[in-house]
Design a protein around this motif. Structure first.
Motif, PDB file in Angstrom:
ATOM      1  N   VAL A 253       0.836  -1.203   0.000  1.00 13.91           N
ATOM      2  CA  VAL A 253       0.000   0.000   0.000  1.00 13.91           C
ATOM      3  C   VAL A 253       0.869   1.251   0.000  1.00 13.91           C
ATOM      4  CG1 VAL A 253      -1.703   1.317   1.314  1.00 13.91           C
ATOM      5  CG2 VAL A 253      -1.945  -1.173   1.106  1.00 13.91           C
ATOM      6  N   ASP A 254       1.922   1.260   0.818  1.00 12.62           N
ATOM      7  CA  ASP A 254       2.814   2.424   0.888  1.00 12.62           C
ATOM      8  C   ASP A 254       3.501   2.688  -0.446  1.00 12.62           C
ATOM      9  OD1 ASP A 254       2.139   2.728   3.517  1.00 12.62           O
ATOM     10  OD2 ASP A 254       3.902   1.673   4.300  1.00 12.62           O
ATOM     11  N   ASP A 255       3.811   1.610  -1.174  1.00 13.09           N
ATOM     12  CA  ASP A 255       4.481   1.763  -2.468  1.00 13.09           C
ATOM     13  C   ASP A 255       3.502   1.983  -3.618  1.00 13.09           C
ATOM     14  OD1 ASP A 255       6.773   1.376  -1.072  1.00 13.09           O
ATOM     15  OD2 ASP A 255       7.236  -0.611  -1.875  1.00 13.09           O
ATOM     16  N   GLY A 256       2.197   2.054  -3.312  1.00 13.57           N
ATOM     17  CA  GLY A 256       1.204   2.277  -4.353  1.00 13.57           C
ATOM     18  C   GLY A 256       0.952   1.067  -5.215  1.00 13.57           C
ATOM     19  N   LEU A 257       1.286  -0.122  -4.711  1.00 14.43           N
ATOM     20  CA  LEU A 257       1.125  -1.351  -5.489  1.00 14.43           C
ATOM     21  C   LEU A 257      -0.157  -2.097  -5.135  1.00 14.43           C
ATOM     22  CD1 LEU A 257       4.810  -2.648  -5.255  1.00 14.43           C
ATOM     23  CD2 LEU A 257       3.733  -1.405  -7.155  1.00 14.43           C
ATOM     24  N   ALA A 258      -0.905  -1.615  -4.154  1.00 11.42           N
ATOM     25  CA  ALA A 258      -2.157  -2.264  -3.763  1.00 11.42           C
ATOM     26  C   ALA A 258      -3.045  -1.209  -3.117  1.00 11.42           C
ATOM     27  CB  ALA A 258      -1.896  -3.421  -2.800  1.00 11.42           C
ATOM     28  N   PRO A 259      -4.361  -1.379  -3.229  1.00 10.75           N
ATOM     29  CA  PRO A 259      -5.272  -0.399  -2.606  1.00 10.75           C
ATOM     30  C   PRO A 259      -5.271  -0.569  -1.088  1.00 10.75           C
ATOM     31  CG  PRO A 259      -6.521  -2.219  -3.535  1.00 10.75           C
ATOM     32  CD  PRO A 259      -5.104  -2.436  -3.966  1.00 10.75           C
ATOM     33  N   PRO A 260      -5.493   0.504  -0.347  1.00  7.08           N
ATOM     34  CA  PRO A 260      -5.552   0.389   1.117  1.00  7.08           C
ATOM     35  C   PRO A 260      -6.747  -0.450   1.545  1.00  7.08           C
ATOM     36  CG  PRO A 260      -6.229   2.578   0.412  1.00  7.08           C
ATOM     37  CD  PRO A 260      -5.698   1.892  -0.811  1.00  7.08           C
ATOM     38  N   ARG A 261      -6.590  -1.098   2.657  1.00  3.45           N
ATOM     39  CA  ARG A 261      -7.636  -1.980   3.175  1.00  3.45           C
ATOM     40  C   ARG A 261      -8.419  -1.229   4.240  1.00  3.45           C
ATOM     41  NH1 ARG A 261      -6.436  -8.099   5.398  1.00  3.45           N
ATOM     42  NH2 ARG A 261      -8.587  -8.905   5.196  1.00  3.45           N
ATOM     43  N   PRO A 262      -9.685  -0.854   3.965  1.00  6.88           N
ATOM     44  CA  PRO A 262     -10.443  -0.083   4.960  1.00  6.88           C
ATOM     45  C   PRO A 262     -10.728  -0.919   6.197  1.00  6.88           C
ATOM     46  CG  PRO A 262     -11.865  -0.745   3.146  1.00  6.88           C
ATOM     47  CD  PRO A 262     -10.476  -1.111   2.741  1.00  6.88           C
ATOM     48  N   THR A 263     -10.607  -0.290   7.333  1.00 13.86           N
ATOM     49  CA  THR A 263     -10.894  -0.967   8.597  1.00 13.86           C
ATOM     50  C   THR A 263     -12.395  -0.934   8.875  1.00 13.86           C
ATOM     51  OG1 THR A 263     -10.627   1.060   9.876  1.00 13.86           O
ATOM     52  CG2 THR A 263      -8.639  -0.262   9.485  1.00 13.86           C
ATOM     53  N   ASP A 264     -12.813  -1.686   9.874  1.00 16.61           N
ATOM     54  CA  ASP A 264     -14.232  -1.700  10.253  1.00 16.61           C
ATOM     55  C   ASP A 264     -14.698  -0.309  10.649  1.00 16.61           C
ATOM     56  OD1 ASP A 264     -14.421  -4.379   9.753  1.00 16.61           O
ATOM     57  OD2 ASP A 264     -14.084  -4.994  11.838  1.00 16.61           O
ATOM     58  N   ALA A 265     -13.848   0.416  11.358  1.00 18.85           N
ATOM     59  CA  ALA A 265     -14.228   1.765  11.774  1.00 18.85           C
ATOM     60  C   ALA A 265     -14.395   2.672  10.564  1.00 18.85           C
ATOM     61  CB  ALA A 265     -13.170   2.340  12.718  1.00 18.85           C
ATOM     62  N   GLU A 266     -13.499   2.527   9.569  1.00 19.83           N
ATOM     63  CA  GLU A 266     -13.619   3.351   8.363  1.00 19.83           C
ATOM     64  C   GLU A 266     -14.871   2.986   7.567  1.00 19.83           C
ATOM     65  OE1 GLU A 266      -8.840   4.132   7.546  1.00 19.83           O
ATOM     66  OE2 GLU A 266      -9.865   2.457   6.575  1.00 19.83           O
ATOM     67  N   ILE A 267     -15.220   1.694   7.530  1.00 17.98           N
ATOM     68  CA  ILE A 267     -16.438   1.277   6.829  1.00 17.98           C
ATOM     69  C   ILE A 267     -17.676   1.863   7.505  1.00 17.98           C
ATOM     70  CG2 ILE A 267     -17.900  -0.726   6.331  1.00 17.98           C
ATOM     71  CD1 ILE A 267     -15.358  -2.340   5.827  1.00 17.98           C
ATOM     72  N   ARG A 268     -17.709   1.804   8.832  1.00 17.00           N
ATOM     73  CA  ARG A 268     -18.848   2.370   9.550  1.00 17.00           C
ATOM     74  C   ARG A 268     -18.945   3.876   9.296  1.00 17.00           C
ATOM     75  NH1 ARG A 268     -21.083  -0.696  13.725  1.00 17.00           N
ATOM     76  NH2 ARG A 268     -20.061  -2.710  14.088  1.00 17.00           N
ATOM     77  N   ALA A 269     -17.795   4.553   9.331  1.00 21.68           N
ATOM     78  CA  ALA A 269     -17.807   6.001   9.114  1.00 21.68           C
ATOM     79  C   ALA A 269     -18.287   6.330   7.705  1.00 21.68           C
ATOM     80  CB  ALA A 269     -16.413   6.583   9.350  1.00 21.68           C
ATOM     81  N   ALA A 270     -17.877   5.520   6.710  1.00 26.92           N
ATOM     82  CA  ALA A 270     -18.300   5.772   5.332  1.00 26.92           C
ATOM     83  C   ALA A 270     -19.802   5.558   5.176  1.00 26.92           C
ATOM     84  CB  ALA A 270     -17.529   4.861   4.381  1.00 26.92           C
ATOM     85  N   LEU A 271     -20.335   4.542   5.825  1.00 25.80           N
ATOM     86  CA  LEU A 271     -21.770   4.294   5.738  1.00 25.80           C
ATOM     87  C   LEU A 271     -22.558   5.412   6.403  1.00 25.80           C
ATOM     88  CD1 LEU A 271     -21.871   0.438   6.460  1.00 25.80           C
ATOM     89  CD2 LEU A 271     -22.082   1.598   4.252  1.00 25.80           C
ATOM     90  N   GLU A 272     -22.071   5.882   7.551  1.00 31.76           N
ATOM     91  CA  GLU A 272     -22.760   6.980   8.227  1.00 31.76           C
ATOM     92  C   GLU A 272     -22.735   8.251   7.389  1.00 31.76           C
ATOM     93  OE1 GLU A 272     -20.914   7.440  11.982  1.00 31.76           O
ATOM     94  OE2 GLU A 272     -21.648   5.530  12.814  1.00 31.76           O
ATOM     95  N   ALA A 273     -21.610   8.459   6.684  1.00 27.15           N
ATOM     96  CA  ALA A 273     -21.497   9.677   5.880  1.00 27.15           C
ATOM     97  C   ALA A 273     -22.348   9.621   4.617  1.00 27.15           C
ATOM     98  CB  ALA A 273     -20.033   9.910   5.512  1.00 27.15           C
ATOM     99  N   ASN A 274     -22.790   8.419   4.236  1.00 24.34           N
ATOM    100  CA  ASN A 274     -23.549   8.296   2.990  1.00 24.34           C
ATOM    101  C   ASN A 274     -24.969   7.782   3.235  1.00 24.34           C
ATOM    102  OD1 ASN A 274     -21.533   8.675   0.508  1.00 24.34           O
ATOM    103  ND2 ASN A 274     -20.406   7.612   2.151  1.00 24.34           N
ATOM    104  N   LEU A 275     -25.513   8.105   4.386  1.00 25.81           N
ATOM    105  CA  LEU A 275     -26.907   7.758   4.660  1.00 25.81           C
ATOM    106  C   LEU A 275     -27.833   8.693   3.883  1.00 25.81           C
ATOM    107  CD1 LEU A 275     -26.942   7.065   8.510  1.00 25.81           C
ATOM    108  CD2 LEU A 275     -27.514   5.446   6.691  1.00 25.81           C
TER     109      LEU A 275
END
Length: 650
Positions: A253-275
């Motif tokens: 991920v740091d080298d830009g060779l793979a997409p970052p892996r969202p954590t559970d907290a980030e998934i919850r935050a994304a869902l809350e932001a897109n209600l």
């Protein structure tokens, strides 16, 4: 910074004939760099210092020294001078000839005041000259400066100064430092390897600190099946000890060779932001408590391009399989890293052996202390069979006696010489009094003797607290006992402990002579083996018991002086050694001085050995040592060297 104010005093100074500096190469060089010198900026002064040093002029060193010492001045005409103090007056010195040019009127001149950063740069430049300075102290200071701040530019002058070095110790330091710099900054691979091999037997910390950077590595990520360029140390497999799967994917991920892996907290935050209207990604809000529903909602948002896609375990595995991870040395030469690795291995073996030797010296020192503390008990308990629980307090009395002697005799050496016989006399008298008043009524009654001496022990401790207080009293060793005998960075032992070891040997010899070659020793052995028969041949058992008990107590007092030189002198100090003293006598063999010596060696070595295994907990080491002694006594109850024949008794 040059002063522009032309005072009347400066005009008068010039008018009466301020000495004119003859044009010379150093003066011309300083004039060329004058603007930078006067500016005195740490960021811009480097070229000026380099130009002065690289000029090779013979009078550069004193000018740099004067600059560093803030003894470089500029007159009103812009000429540079050195200013020295002579007979209480300030004298001008020509920068080219070094000749004195008359008194200096510093009120009409400007002083060059370099800050600490500039002085440090000048100091580094001066090292080149100081390496061959006639004064050995300057040469030594130059080596210290190089060790503290090594620079590749100093390698050549250091090598050149080795041939002309006349002091053996400084020459050895120069050779060693040259190897360190060659290993680090050398340009020839063969020279670097030779320097590393020469240092492979040196256990100094600075050598290991210089070798470790040669083996520093970085992780390089590339396509699977390909080996990166450079000096590759090894390939790393994700999931192994050296590289976890999460760390490997994070590197992708740091080298830009793979997409970052969202954590559970980030998934919850994304869902809350897109209600929107109570739904996120088409999933009702009430259903988002289910992990599978949250995943569907997040995937729907990702399909819309609202959030980054979710990375599943199979995606991580696929990404890791598509890439290879290698550790690559920062040092490009494989031969150099091989030599450094072999050197570190060799040094590691030597350091391990040195640590073992150092532990052995510590164990020998501790054994000497235990032997000194127990040798008096070997007389009262081992020979006479008296269980004296107040033996530790005789050690304490001896230490306090030495403290009182130091208050009267300020000279530390004389006070120590006087304290040894004084401690013996005081504790001998205390032992005689105790034997006459208490012990002689309790012979062959061990339980009553134990209880009585234990009560005396408590009484003596409380008396010491009343007289001296509860705070520790200092017992200062003479200067010649200060410091330590340092073999290298690993092995060392304090002079006080060496002195205690020597004192233990002296008392071993004294005790053997006393028991084997003197009338008192013969009578003591007779009385302890058969008091009735001894009395029938004219020996007074009461007198012999009194003197023997006093002798054991006096030896304990001298042990207190020795122990007090490095341990705290308090009313409880005797209690710290009574248990070890009894164990030393019992483990070694009751009634045998050689057994006492063997017991002290065993207990001291055992305690230090356990401390090595558990260095953070000394109390635990002592506990395990006591357990080991108990187990040992179960198998050998008469000790290491048991008495035989009639001397063994019951």
């Amino acid at each position: 910074m040059r002063r522009t104010l032309k005072t009347a005093l400066a005009a008068a100074w010039l008018a009466i004939g301020a000495p004119m500096a003859q044009a010379g190469p150093v003066q011309d060089l300083l004039q060329e760099q004058g603007a930078l010198i006067e500016e005195s900026s740490r960021r811009s002064i480097g070229p000026a210092i380099d130009a002065i040093v690289e000029s090779g002029l013979p009078r550069v060193q004193p000018v740099l020294q004067a600059w560093q010492d803030k003894a470089l001045w500029i007159d009103a005409g812009g000429r540079f001078w050195r200013v020295i103090e002579k007979d209480g007056a300030e004298i001008l010195v020509d920068v080219d000839t070094g000749a004195e040019a008359g008194p200096a009127d510093t009120d009409a001149m400007e002083q060059i005041k370099p800050n600490s950063g500039i002085r440090a740069l000048i100091g580094t430049a001066l090292v080149r000259f100081q390496l061959s300075d006639p004064d050995p102290r300057r040469r030594q200071a130059a080596l210290t400066s190089i060790t503290r701040d090594p620079e590749p530019e100093l390698l050549a002058p250091l090598r050149a100064s080795i041939e002309t070095e006349t002091e053996a110790d400084l020459r050895a330091r120069k050779i060693r430092l040259e190897r360190l710099l060659t290993m680090r900054f050398g340009t020839d691979e063969a020279e670097r390897i030779a320097a590393i091999e020469a240092l492979s037997t040196d256990t100094a910390v600075e050598v290991r600190a210089a070798l470790n950077p040669l083996l520093a590595t970085r992780i390089v990520v590339g396509p699977a099946g390909e080996t990166p360029e450079g000096n590759v140390a090894r390939e790393l497999k994700p999931g192994g000890e050296a590289l976890s799967i999460s760390a490997a994917y994070a590197r992708l991920v740091d080298d830009g060779l793979a997409p970052p892996r969202p954590t559970d907290a980030e998934i919850r935050a994304a869902l809350e932001a897109n209600l929107v209207d109570g739904r996120a990604g088409g999933v009702p809000l009430g259903a988002l408590g289910d992990p599978a529903a949250r995943a569907r909602a997040y995937d729907a948002l990702a399909a819309q391009g609202v959030v980054p896609p979710r990375v599943e375990e199979r995606d991580v595995e696929t990404a890791l399989e598509a890439h290879a991870f290698h550790e690559v040395y920062a040092e490009p030469s494989e031969a150099v890293t091989d030599a450094a690795r072999a050197a570190i291995t060799s040094i590691g073996i030597r350091v391990g052996a040195m640590k073992g030797l150092d532990t052995g010296l510590d164990a020998l020192s501790l054994a000497s202390i235990y032997f000194l503390a127990a040798i008096g008990l070997a007389v009262t308990f081992g020979v006479m069979g008296v269980i004296n629980m107040a033996h530790g307090e005789f050690i304490m009395i001896g230490a306090y006696t030495a403290y009182l002697v130091q208050q009267v005799v300020p000279d530390r050496t004389l006070s120590l010489i006087a304290a040894l016989p004084a401690a013996f006399v005081v504790t001998f008298a205390a032992g005689v009094a105790m034997e006459r008043l208490v012990i002689r009524h309790l012979y062959h009654r061990p339980l009553e003797t134990l209880l009585a001496t234990f009560g005396i022990s408590i009484a003596l401790q409380q008396l010491a607290k009343i007289v001296f207080g509860t705070q520790a009293r200092p017992l200062t060793a003479p200067d010649w006992l200060g410091g330590a005998w340092i073999v290298n960075d690993v092995v060392g032992i304090s002079h006080i402990r060496i002195a205690i070891f020597v004192l233990a040997l002296v008392f071993l010899g004294f005790f053997l002579f006393l028991m084997k070659r003197t009338r008192l020793g013969l009578e003591t052995r007779c009385v302890t083996q058969n008091p009735g028969m001894a009395a029938s041949v004219g020996i007074d058992p009461g007198r012999v018991n009194m003197l023997t008990f006093g002798l054991g107590s006096g030896i304990a007092g001298i042990a207190g002086v020795a122990i007090g030189l490095y341990a705290k002198v308090t009313s409880e100090m005797g209690a710290d050694y009574i248990v070890q003293s009894f164990m030393t006598v019992v483990v070694g063999g009751v009634g045998n001085i050689w057994g006492t010596l063997a017991g002290a060696a065993m207990i001291g070595g055992l305690q230090k050995g356990i401390e090595v295994l558990n260095p953070s907990n000394t109390l635990a080491a002592q506990t395990w040592m006591i357990v080991a002694v108990i187990i040992f006594i179960q198998f050998r109850p008469r000790g290491i060297i048991a008495l035989r024949g009639r001397a063994a008794g019951d």
